[in-house]
Design a protein around this motif. Structure first.
Motif, PDB file in Angstrom:
ATOM      1  N   ILE A  36      13.154  51.470  10.442  1.00 29.43           N
ATOM      2  CA  ILE A  36      13.933  52.593   9.941  1.00 29.43           C
ATOM      3  C   ILE A  36      15.123  52.774  10.880  1.00 29.43           C
ATOM      4  O   ILE A  36      14.954  52.882  12.097  1.00 29.43           O
ATOM      5  CB  ILE A  36      13.111  53.897   9.821  1.00 29.43           C
ATOM      6  N   LYS A  37      16.317  52.757  10.332  1.00 30.56           N
ATOM      7  CA  LYS A  37      17.529  52.897  11.132  1.00 30.56           C
ATOM      8  C   LYS A  37      17.880  54.376  11.239  1.00 30.56           C
ATOM      9  O   LYS A  37      17.957  55.075  10.228  1.00 30.56           O
ATOM     10  CB  LYS A  37      18.681  52.117  10.508  1.00 30.56           C
ATOM     11  N   ILE A  38      18.109  54.823  12.471  1.00 30.78           N
ATOM     12  CA  ILE A  38      18.331  56.241  12.738  1.00 30.78           C
ATOM     13  C   ILE A  38      19.651  56.433  13.475  1.00 30.78           C
ATOM     14  O   ILE A  38      19.873  55.826  14.529  1.00 30.78           O
ATOM     15  CB  ILE A  38      17.184  56.826  13.585  1.00 30.78           C
ATOM     16  N   GLY A  64      11.984  60.540  16.752  1.00 31.69           N
ATOM     17  CA  GLY A  64      12.298  59.468  15.806  1.00 31.69           C
ATOM     18  C   GLY A  64      11.367  58.279  15.942  1.00 31.69           C
ATOM     19  O   GLY A  64      10.905  57.702  14.952  1.00 31.69           O
ATOM     20  N   ARG A  65      11.066  57.912  17.184  1.00 30.51           N
ATOM     21  CA  ARG A  65      10.143  56.783  17.415  1.00 30.51           C
ATOM     22  C   ARG A  65       8.729  57.130  16.933  1.00 30.51           C
ATOM     23  O   ARG A  65       8.032  56.277  16.368  1.00 30.51           O
ATOM     24  CB  ARG A  65      10.123  56.428  18.900  1.00 30.51           C
ATOM     25  N   ALA A  66       8.335  58.386  17.148  1.00 26.22           N
ATOM     26  CA  ALA A  66       6.995  58.802  16.708  1.00 26.22           C
ATOM     27  C   ALA A  66       6.901  58.813  15.178  1.00 26.22           C
ATOM     28  O   ALA A  66       5.882  58.415  14.602  1.00 26.22           O
ATOM     29  CB  ALA A  66       6.667  60.183  17.261  1.00 26.22           C
ATOM     30  N   VAL A  73       6.511  51.442  10.969  1.00 31.22           N
ATOM     31  CA  VAL A  73       7.682  50.605  11.209  1.00 31.22           C
ATOM     32  C   VAL A  73       8.227  50.896  12.608  1.00 31.22           C
ATOM     33  O   VAL A  73       7.733  51.772  13.315  1.00 31.22           O
ATOM     34  CB  VAL A  73       8.784  50.866  10.159  1.00 31.22           C
ATOM     35  N   LYS A  74       9.266  50.165  13.002  1.00 34.66           N
ATOM     36  CA  LYS A  74       9.934  50.400  14.274  1.00 34.66           C
ATOM     37  C   LYS A  74      11.190  51.230  14.042  1.00 34.66           C
ATOM     38  O   LYS A  74      11.792  51.185  12.970  1.00 34.66           O
ATOM     39  CB  LYS A  74      10.306  49.074  14.937  1.00 34.66           C
TER      40      LYS A  74
END
Length: 260
Positions: A36-38, A64-66, A73-74
């Motif tokens: 997932i791009k954040i 966001g990482r959590a 996903v990463k």
């Protein structure tokens, strides 16, 4: 005419099905890609910044990482300046923006939001030996250090304070500690971060204002993606339930801000 109506109904059903498929396609694409791009600033401590080893971190980054972990996903972060950060979502540079984006009616016209993951309030900050300023009304006739055009400065002025202009939070606190002003009105999250860095600083919060202009923040998403919104809301609920949120909060603020 009957056959025409049948064709129209069939066409509408196809469009509805297509819309539903489109709405769910982004979540499916994210899971298929495994990423997932954040979008985030990377220069906005303690929410999104680079630490001494130049690693991107911060409260929003770790949230966001959590979330990504719960989605299976990463998280891949795309950094950009605030002025163009939301616009990057429009051109699909990323799937979401996590950068203290306030949930406002104006933004909800064009974008979707997750459930709030953090809320901010205006904090009336005074020296810890001050016993006379207990509420915003007590600012009348007092000096408050604030940026002149901010909502915080306006709040101080509206309560009768003489606003002494500063460039930011740290300068405001320095004036307060050195007794050149009697108060500052500022973001309670900035105060928590400051106290974590300087726990011995002789300042305290005398009162909080949780009015609408000091809003809650959510994960910003493109509209038409209800499946992704639902998945992120579930991830947020899960990280609060399993203690992950509390751990991240205490890492950056020294307290569990979900309780604020």
């Amino acid at each position: 005419m009957k056959s025409l109506r049948v064709l129209l109904v069939a066409g509408l059903l196809q469009l509805t099905a297509a819309a539903g498929a489109f709405a769910q396609s982004n979540l499916a694409d994210i899971k298929s890609a495994g990423v997932i791009k954040i979008g985030t600033e990377g220069t906005y401590a303690p929410f999104s910044f680079h630490d001494k080893s130049n690693t991107l971190t911060g409260f929003d980054v770790e949230i966001g990482r959590a979330i990504a972990q719960k989605l299976g996903v990463k998280a891949e972060f795309v950094e950009g300046k605030w002025d163009g950060l939301i616009a990057g979502l429009d051109v699909k540079r990323y799937d979401a923006v996590i950068n203290q984006v306030g949930i406002t009616d104006a933004r909800k016209v064009k974008y979707a939001f997750s459930d709030p993951y953090i809320s901010s309030a205006a904090a009336l900050i005074v020296r810890d030996d001050n016993t006379t300023i207990k509420s915003f009304a007590d600012l009348k006739g007092k000096k408050s250090a604030n940026t002149l055009t901010s909502n915080f400065g306006k709040l101080a002025q509206n309560n009768g304070a003489e606003v002494v202009g500063v460039q930011g939070f740290n300068e405001a606190v320095e004036l307060l500690v050195s007794k050149r002003v009697e108060a500052t009105v500022n973001d309670n999250l900035s105060f928590l971060d400051f106290k974590k860095q300087r726990p011995q600083a002789p300042v305290k919060i005398a009162a909080l204002d949780k009015s609408a202009e000091f809003s809650s923040s959510g994960v910003l998403l493109r509209q038409g993606d209800p499946a992704l919104v639902a998945a992120i809301n579930k991830a947020l609920a899960d990280i609060k339930a399993d203690g992950t949120y509390k751990k991240i909060s205490e890492q950056f603020f020294g307290v569990d801000v979900s309780k604020q």
